[in-house]
Design an enzyme around this catalytic site. Structure first.
Site, PDB file in Angstrom:
ATOM      1  N   ASP A 151      26.166  27.825  21.478  1.00 38.14           N
ATOM      2  CA  ASP A 151      26.619  26.461  21.229  1.00 38.14           C
ATOM      3  C   ASP A 151      26.824  26.217  19.740  1.00 38.14           C
ATOM      4  O   ASP A 151      27.788  25.559  19.324  1.00 38.14           O
ATOM      5  CB  ASP A 151      25.650  25.438  21.835  1.00 38.14           C
ATOM      6  CG  ASP A 151      24.195  25.744  21.538  1.00 38.14           C
ATOM      7  OD1 ASP A 151      23.894  26.801  20.948  1.00 38.14           O
ATOM      8  OD2 ASP A 151      23.333  24.916  21.902  1.00 38.14           O
TER       9      ASP A 151
ATOM     10  N   ASP B 151      34.576  34.387  26.845  1.00 35.24           N
ATOM     11  CA  ASP B 151      35.712  33.715  27.464  1.00 35.24           C
ATOM     12  C   ASP B 151      35.953  32.365  26.784  1.00 35.24           C
ATOM     13  O   ASP B 151      37.077  32.018  26.394  1.00 35.24           O
ATOM     14  CB  ASP B 151      35.417  33.528  28.947  1.00 35.24           C
ATOM     15  CG  ASP B 151      36.643  33.134  29.753  1.00 35.24           C
ATOM     16  OD1 ASP B 151      37.709  32.906  29.158  1.00 35.24           O
ATOM     17  OD2 ASP B 151      36.522  33.045  30.986  1.00 35.24           O
TER      18      ASP B 151
ATOM     19  N   LYS C  75      22.329  33.151  24.061  1.00 29.28           N
ATOM     20  CA  LYS C  75      21.455  31.980  24.192  1.00 29.28           C
ATOM     21  C   LYS C  75      20.032  32.463  24.452  1.00 29.28           C
ATOM     22  O   LYS C  75      19.439  32.218  25.508  1.00 29.28           O
ATOM     23  CB  LYS C  75      21.948  31.071  25.324  1.00 29.28           C
ATOM     24  CG  LYS C  75      23.158  30.226  24.961  1.00 29.28           C
ATOM     25  CD  LYS C  75      22.820  29.083  24.013  1.00 29.28           C
ATOM     26  CE  LYS C  75      22.068  27.981  24.726  1.00 29.28           C
ATOM     27  NZ  LYS C  75      21.772  26.831  23.809  1.00 29.28           N
TER      28      LYS C  75
ATOM     29  N   TYR D 278      29.998  36.775  35.569  1.00 30.47           N
ATOM     30  CA  TYR D 278      31.186  36.876  36.413  1.00 30.47           C
ATOM     31  C   TYR D 278      31.052  37.965  37.479  1.00 30.47           C
ATOM     32  O   TYR D 278      31.798  37.967  38.463  1.00 30.47           O
ATOM     33  CB  TYR D 278      32.420  37.157  35.564  1.00 30.47           C
ATOM     34  CG  TYR D 278      32.846  36.026  34.658  1.00 30.47           C
ATOM     35  CD1 TYR D 278      32.258  34.769  34.741  1.00 30.47           C
ATOM     36  CD2 TYR D 278      33.839  36.204  33.707  1.00 30.47           C
ATOM     37  CE1 TYR D 278      32.646  33.740  33.911  1.00 30.47           C
ATOM     38  CE2 TYR D 278      34.231  35.180  32.870  1.00 30.47           C
ATOM     39  CZ  TYR D 278      33.633  33.949  32.968  1.00 30.47           C
ATOM     40  OH  TYR D 278      34.020  32.925  32.139  1.00 30.47           O
TER      41      TYR D 278
END
Length: 371
Positions: A228, A252, A195, A144
């Site tokens: 995930d 988020d 990840k 972000y």
């Protein structure tokens, strides 16, 4: 606690913000009268309310008041009347600017299922009963805020959007430290989420968290999970988690997913913390995760519980008033067990009440707990 009053900056904001904040005022008054806790309250305008009065979503004076306060209690911002203004004037800029100016880097989002509301979740009761997890999200770094970013036109006339995921060792360490310290006060388990299989920033995240754990927090259990898989596990078996720590983007997404395990956004508080200062305190802002809900503003039907529970988090993390925080949370639990419900959590056989009646009921339960 010292004899010095706790300095709070109260920013009710827009929509239902002032309505639910009034119910926190009842709780504050009760604590002053019955627990001998002194509060020095300053109130000001932010969001659409500030735009209407001053032409900007937050003034520098308010930011300075926030710096001087022991904690900021925030309502909600957002007002459709200001949909025509540019990005820099949107009501939501108020909360973003506060986080940035106060360097509030660690967002704490608890997802707790009250026994009385176990049927409100879309998941089976046996999956969510007893759920009590905390997501610690990094809030001022990652994709972000990373550079380069933007939208560019390529030589062939097509366009390309660019955002960059960037984390440094200090940024990762400081938010991971918050998670480890929190786990020590809970069930002693941190799950770090990234990840690392496809992202170098995720690999660095995993390495830094692992190294910090070995150096300072070996008494806490540490596990790692891909983002995930974490999303899947939150729906499959959410009670396996205690504290989840993750970056801005994944935090988020995962915190919103976790919030709906509980059945209603109107029930969930949050805190966003800064670095610990030399005096042992840190800048902190507390707010419900729901929005300003302009469609029901002024009707007296909004659920004040998330705002009241945000204040309970303020008591716990900024003022170290553990007993009082537990009392407020227990009072909320007892009111729900009694069958009182605002519209957002209403179910068959329960008693529907408005904002003020819910607030009054919580204070009455505080009276019983005090005795």
């Amino acid at each position: 606690m010292s004899a010095q009053p706790a300095k709070l900056l109260v920013l009710p904001g827009d929509g239902i913000g002032p309505e639910v904040m009034r119910e926190v005022g009842r709780v504050i008054s009760w604590l002053e009268k019955n627990r001998g806790i002194a509060f020095e309250i300053t109130e000001d305008l932010v969001g659409g309310a500030s735009l209407a009065e001053y032409g900007e979503p937050i003034r520098n004076e308010v930011i300075e008041k926030a710096r001087a306060a022991d904690a900021v209690l925030f309502g909600s911002v957002g007002d459709p009347r200001w949909g025509h203004v540019g990005f820099e004037k949107r009501p939501e800029v108020a909360i973003l600017k506060l986080r940035q100016e106060l360097e509030l880097f660690a967002n704490l989002r608890p997802a707790k299922v009250f026994d009385a509301l176990v049927d409100a979740s879309t998941l089976k009761p046996e999956v969510v009963r007893g759920l009590d997890i905390m997501i610690v999200r990094e809030t001022v770094g990652g994709i972000y805020f990373g550079d380069p970013r933007g939208i560019e036109t390529l030589p062939d006339g097509t366009r390309r959007g660019i955002n960059t995921e960037v984390y440094t060792t200090p940024e990762i360490e400081r938010v991971a430290r918050v998670a480890f310290e929190m786990a020590r006060k809970r069930s002693g388990h941190v799950c770090s989420v990234e990840k690392c299989n496809v992202m170098e920033s995720g690999l660095l995240w995993k390495e830094v968290v692992t190294d910090l754990h070995a150096r300072e927090f070996s008494d806490v259990k540490l596990t790692h999970m891909l983002a995930d898989n974490c999303a899947m596990q939150l729906v499959r078996n959410p009670r396996q988690f205690d504290v989840i720590v993750t970056g801005n983007l994944f935090g988020d997404i995962l915190s919103d997913l976790a919030s709906m395990l509980t059945g209603s956004l109107g029930m969930l508080p949050s805190a966003t913390l800064g670095a610990v200062r030399a005096d042992g305190k840190c800048a902190a802002l507390y707010e419900p995760i729901h929005g300003s809900a302009p469609d029901i503003a002024g009707q007296g039907i909004a659920n004040p519980i998330a705002q009241i529970l945000s204040f309970a988090m303020l008591l716990r993390y900024s003022l170290n008033l553990q007993d009082e925080a537990k009392m407020v949370e227990e009072a909320v639990s007892r009111v729900l067990e009694s069958g009182l419900r605002t519209a957002d959590i209403m179910s068959e056989g329960m008693a529907r009440v408005g904002t003020s009646v819910m607030g009054e009921a919580i204070v009455r339960e505080l009276d019983k707990l005090q005795k």
